[in-house]
Design a protein around this motif. Sequence first.
Motif, PDB file in Angstrom:
ATOM      1  N   TYR A 219       0.786  -1.221  -0.047  1.00  0.00           N
ATOM      2  CA  TYR A 219       0.193  -0.267   0.052  1.00  0.00           C
ATOM      3  C   TYR A 219       1.027   1.418  -0.081  1.00  0.00           C
ATOM      4  CZ  TYR A 219      -3.203  -3.419   1.842  1.00  0.00           C
ATOM      5  OH  TYR A 219      -3.719  -4.613   2.126  1.00  0.00           O
ATOM      6  N   TYR A 220       0.405   2.330  -0.567  1.00  0.00           N
ATOM      7  CA  TYR A 220       0.785   3.694  -0.587  1.00  0.00           C
ATOM      8  C   TYR A 220      -0.125   4.630   0.063  1.00  0.00           C
ATOM      9  CZ  TYR A 220       1.973   8.389  -2.518  1.00  0.00           C
ATOM     10  OH  TYR A 220       2.181   9.757  -2.777  1.00  0.00           O
ATOM     11  N   THR A 221       0.250   5.309   1.292  1.00  0.00           N
ATOM     12  CA  THR A 221      -0.631   6.033   2.068  1.00  0.00           C
ATOM     13  C   THR A 221      -0.176   7.335   2.076  1.00  0.00           C
ATOM     14  OG1 THR A 221       0.235   5.058   4.065  1.00  0.00           O
ATOM     15  CG2 THR A 221      -1.591   4.173   3.040  1.00  0.00           C
ATOM     16  N   ALA A 222      -0.853   8.309   2.424  1.00  0.00           N
ATOM     17  CA  ALA A 222      -0.470   9.772   2.837  1.00  0.00           C
ATOM     18  C   ALA A 222      -1.276  10.458   3.745  1.00  0.00           C
ATOM     19  CB  ALA A 222      -0.759  10.258   1.310  1.00  0.00           C
ATOM     20  N   TYR A 223      -0.694  11.327   4.467  1.00  0.00           N
ATOM     21  CA  TYR A 223      -1.302  12.304   5.247  1.00  0.00           C
ATOM     22  C   TYR A 223      -1.216  13.582   4.719  1.00  0.00           C
ATOM     23  CZ  TYR A 223      -1.895  15.715   8.643  1.00  0.00           C
ATOM     24  OH  TYR A 223      -2.525  17.022   9.572  1.00  0.00           O
ATOM     25  N   ARG A 224      -2.307  14.296   4.578  1.00  0.00           N
ATOM     26  CA  ARG A 224      -2.156  15.665   4.105  1.00  0.00           C
ATOM     27  C   ARG A 224      -3.555  16.413   4.142  1.00  0.00           C
ATOM     28  NH1 ARG A 224      -2.505  17.308  -2.495  1.00  0.00           N
ATOM     29  NH2 ARG A 224      -4.583  16.133  -1.962  1.00  0.00           N
ATOM     30  N   GLY A 225      -3.324  17.644   4.970  1.00  0.00           N
ATOM     31  CA  GLY A 225      -4.554  18.575   5.223  1.00  0.00           C
ATOM     32  C   GLY A 225      -5.511  17.860   6.167  1.00  0.00           C
ATOM     33  N   GLY A 226      -4.695  17.207   7.093  1.00  0.00           N
ATOM     34  CA  GLY A 226      -5.687  16.641   8.167  1.00  0.00           C
ATOM     35  C   GLY A 226      -6.328  15.476   7.881  1.00  0.00           C
ATOM     36  N   LEU A 227      -5.962  14.649   6.653  1.00  0.00           N
ATOM     37  CA  LEU A 227      -6.706  13.505   6.470  1.00  0.00           C
ATOM     38  C   LEU A 227      -5.546  12.426   6.105  1.00  0.00           C
ATOM     39  CD1 LEU A 227      -9.470  14.757   4.234  1.00  0.00           C
ATOM     40  CD2 LEU A 227      -9.495  14.138   6.511  1.00  0.00           C
ATOM     41  N   ILE A 228      -5.833  11.297   6.229  1.00  0.00           N
ATOM     42  CA  ILE A 228      -4.930  10.088   5.956  1.00  0.00           C
ATOM     43  C   ILE A 228      -5.818   9.258   4.785  1.00  0.00           C
ATOM     44  CG2 ILE A 228      -4.057   7.931   6.558  1.00  0.00           C
ATOM     45  CD1 ILE A 228      -3.229   9.205   9.319  1.00  0.00           C
ATOM     46  N   THR A 229      -5.072   9.077   3.922  1.00  0.00           N
ATOM     47  CA  THR A 229      -5.772   8.283   2.627  1.00  0.00           C
ATOM     48  C   THR A 229      -4.900   7.148   2.341  1.00  0.00           C
ATOM     49  OG1 THR A 229      -6.412  10.601   1.730  1.00  0.00           O
ATOM     50  CG2 THR A 229      -6.652   8.700   0.284  1.00  0.00           C
ATOM     51  N   VAL A 230      -5.555   5.965   2.064  1.00  0.00           N
ATOM     52  CA  VAL A 230      -4.936   4.872   1.299  1.00  0.00           C
ATOM     53  C   VAL A 230      -4.908   5.387  -0.289  1.00  0.00           C
ATOM     54  CG1 VAL A 230      -4.963   2.386   0.823  1.00  0.00           C
ATOM     55  CG2 VAL A 230      -5.494   3.355   3.088  1.00  0.00           C
TER      56      VAL A 230
ATOM     57  N   HIS B 260      -0.052   2.096   8.647  1.00  0.00           N
ATOM     58  CA  HIS B 260       0.491   3.144   8.072  1.00  0.00           C
ATOM     59  C   HIS B 260      -0.023   4.200   8.658  1.00  0.00           C
ATOM     60  CE1 HIS B 260      -3.401   1.359   6.327  1.00  0.00           C
ATOM     61  NE2 HIS B 260      -3.974   2.466   6.724  1.00  0.00           N
ATOM     62  N   GLY B 261      -1.122   4.231   9.538  1.00  0.00           N
ATOM     63  CA  GLY B 261      -1.623   5.647  10.279  1.00  0.00           C
ATOM     64  C   GLY B 261      -0.565   5.782  11.448  1.00  0.00           C
ATOM     65  N   LYS B 262       0.118   4.740  12.154  1.00  0.00           N
ATOM     66  CA  LYS B 262       1.140   5.022  13.160  1.00  0.00           C
ATOM     67  C   LYS B 262       2.235   5.764  12.313  1.00  0.00           C
ATOM     68  CE  LYS B 262      -0.330   1.323  16.056  1.00  0.00           C
ATOM     69  NZ  LYS B 262       0.167  -0.146  16.748  1.00  0.00           N
ATOM     70  N   ALA B 263       2.733   5.198  11.301  1.00  0.00           N
ATOM     71  CA  ALA B 263       3.877   5.686  10.669  1.00  0.00           C
ATOM     72  C   ALA B 263       3.806   6.995  10.274  1.00  0.00           C
ATOM     73  CB  ALA B 263       4.444   4.852   9.558  1.00  0.00           C
ATOM     74  N   LEU B 264       2.480   7.428   9.481  1.00  0.00           N
ATOM     75  CA  LEU B 264       2.145   8.920   9.144  1.00  0.00           C
ATOM     76  C   LEU B 264       2.130   9.965  10.717  1.00  0.00           C
ATOM     77  CD1 LEU B 264      -0.119   7.828   6.426  1.00  0.00           C
ATOM     78  CD2 LEU B 264       2.127   8.692   5.985  1.00  0.00           C
ATOM     79  N   LEU B 265       1.407   9.364  11.332  1.00  0.00           N
ATOM     80  CA  LEU B 265       1.154  10.269  12.564  1.00  0.00           C
ATOM     81  C   LEU B 265       2.453  10.357  13.493  1.00  0.00           C
ATOM     82  CD1 LEU B 265      -2.378   8.831  13.944  1.00  0.00           C
ATOM     83  CD2 LEU B 265      -1.867  11.080  12.566  1.00  0.00           C
ATOM     84  N   ALA B 266       3.381   9.383  13.440  1.00  0.00           N
ATOM     85  CA  ALA B 266       4.542   9.460  14.251  1.00  0.00           C
ATOM     86  C   ALA B 266       5.333  10.733  13.460  1.00  0.00           C
ATOM     87  CB  ALA B 266       5.232   8.090  14.329  1.00  0.00           C
ATOM     88  N   GLU B 267       5.313  11.119  12.106  1.00  0.00           N
ATOM     89  CA  GLU B 267       6.290  12.067  11.725  1.00  0.00           C
ATOM     90  C   GLU B 267       5.512  13.540  11.696  1.00  0.00           C
ATOM     91  OE1 GLU B 267       8.975  11.545   9.626  1.00  0.00           O
ATOM     92  OE2 GLU B 267       8.741   9.479  10.797  1.00  0.00           O
ATOM     93  N   LEU B 268       4.207  13.731  12.533  1.00  0.00           N
ATOM     94  CA  LEU B 268       3.835  14.821  12.410  1.00  0.00           C
ATOM     95  C   LEU B 268       4.198  15.632  13.677  1.00  0.00           C
ATOM     96  CD1 LEU B 268      -0.015  14.111  11.554  1.00  0.00           C
ATOM     97  CD2 LEU B 268       1.859  14.809  10.150  1.00  0.00           C
ATOM     98  N   PRO B 269       4.221  16.903  13.609  1.00  0.00           N
ATOM     99  CA  PRO B 269       4.410  17.502  14.948  1.00  0.00           C
ATOM    100  C   PRO B 269       3.119  17.318  15.947  1.00  0.00           C
ATOM    101  CG  PRO B 269       4.548  18.907  13.157  1.00  0.00           C
ATOM    102  CD  PRO B 269       4.137  17.785  12.677  1.00  0.00           C
ATOM    103  N   ARG B 270       3.736  17.306  17.224  1.00  0.00           N
ATOM    104  CA  ARG B 270       2.586  16.869  18.152  1.00  0.00           C
ATOM    105  C   ARG B 270       1.347  17.664  18.041  1.00  0.00           C
ATOM    106  NH1 ARG B 270       3.293  13.990  23.480  1.00  0.00           N
ATOM    107  NH2 ARG B 270       1.640  14.472  24.793  1.00  0.00           N
ATOM    108  N   PRO B 271       1.083  19.105  17.924  1.00  0.00           N
ATOM    109  CA  PRO B 271      -0.078  19.652  17.881  1.00  0.00           C
ATOM    110  C   PRO B 271      -0.900  19.095  16.803  1.00  0.00           C
ATOM    111  CG  PRO B 271       1.801  21.185  18.328  1.00  0.00           C
ATOM    112  CD  PRO B 271       2.409  20.118  18.042  1.00  0.00           C
ATOM    113  N   ALA B 272      -0.314  18.813  15.623  1.00  0.00           N
ATOM    114  CA  ALA B 272      -0.869  18.312  14.237  1.00  0.00           C
ATOM    115  C   ALA B 272      -1.550  16.969  14.657  1.00  0.00           C
ATOM    116  CB  ALA B 272      -0.096  18.394  13.249  1.00  0.00           C
ATOM    117  N   ARG B 273      -0.556  16.188  15.331  1.00  0.00           N
ATOM    118  CA  ARG B 273      -1.228  14.841  15.594  1.00  0.00           C
ATOM    119  C   ARG B 273      -2.215  14.857  16.548  1.00  0.00           C
ATOM    120  NH1 ARG B 273       3.399  13.093  16.665  1.00  0.00           N
ATOM    121  NH2 ARG B 273       3.904  13.386  18.851  1.00  0.00           N
ATOM    122  N   ARG B 274      -2.112  15.812  17.610  1.00  0.00           N
ATOM    123  CA  ARG B 274      -3.339  15.649  18.503  1.00  0.00           C
ATOM    124  C   ARG B 274      -4.591  16.303  17.660  1.00  0.00           C
ATOM    125  NH1 ARG B 274      -2.612  15.075  24.176  1.00  0.00           N
ATOM    126  NH2 ARG B 274      -0.841  13.398  24.173  1.00  0.00           N
ATOM    127  N   ARG B 275      -4.385  17.332  17.143  1.00  0.00           N
ATOM    128  CA  ARG B 275      -5.715  17.628  16.132  1.00  0.00           C
ATOM    129  C   ARG B 275      -6.203  16.497  15.406  1.00  0.00           C
ATOM    130  NH1 ARG B 275      -2.531  22.407  15.291  1.00  0.00           N
ATOM    131  NH2 ARG B 275      -1.871  21.481  13.266  1.00  0.00           N
TER     132      ARG B 275
END
Length: 248
Positions: free
Chosen positions: A101-112, A139-154
């Motif tokens: 799978y190829y997944t992405a986080y962008r604009g507050g959303l995660i997409t497969v 994939h959600g954990k891998a993406l969220l782990a890369e975000l700044p904490r405030p973005a992750r909490r949001r």
Amino acid sequence: MPLTGPQSVDRALDLLDAVAAAPGPVTAKALARTVGCSLSTAYHLLGPLTARGHLVRTPQGYALGPRIPGLQRSFQRHLRPAPGIADVLPRLRRATGAEAYYTAYRGGLITVVDTTAPVTDTANPFTPGQEARAHATAHGKALLAELPRPARRRYLADHGMVRLTDRTITSADRFEAELATVRAQGFAVSVGEADPAYTCLAVALPQPRDDGAVHALSVSLPTADFRRRRLALTAAVTGAAAALLPAG
């Protein structure tokens, strides 16, 4: 009286979503019943969707039209994927025997975004589209782990942490500890957290982004297979991600 303005846009999108969610063509009467509108309103809104190619009318009912694949390609292009990503997924599938799978986080959303799983594989729990279970997937954990904490909490505040199985992490503090482990080891694993029968493993792509987006590669397979092949799978996915590093 036909709907107008924003209400008509919402209802038209409801109809489009209903067709997309159906296993096959859907009649206008069934669509009207599904979205809760009159048959005349359904026809009023289905007309422009059909004229623009978002839908097509068949003898059996309405189905997705020829405009949809172009939208998917445009969506992928706007993500600015790493060069070679289209070749990496099938190679990873051949190397591991697991769906990739190829997944992405962008604009507050995660997409497969893309997957090697056949469209006919209705048992596969990770299908293209918006991912609502990021807290329970690798994939959600891998993406969220890369975000700044405030973005992750949001993100977690907006999407929640629903318990999907008895393994799902639903505590924010425990989830933060899990992401610290992900960052330390360089990959994420979800063993039966989103689906009790499946395990997934993911690695965030090591490419610099200037748009706040994060991308990842992952694989999924039955948990029993994963336990026997964990080291080989980890090496394959981390190796595939590393191969996408920009030159220089």
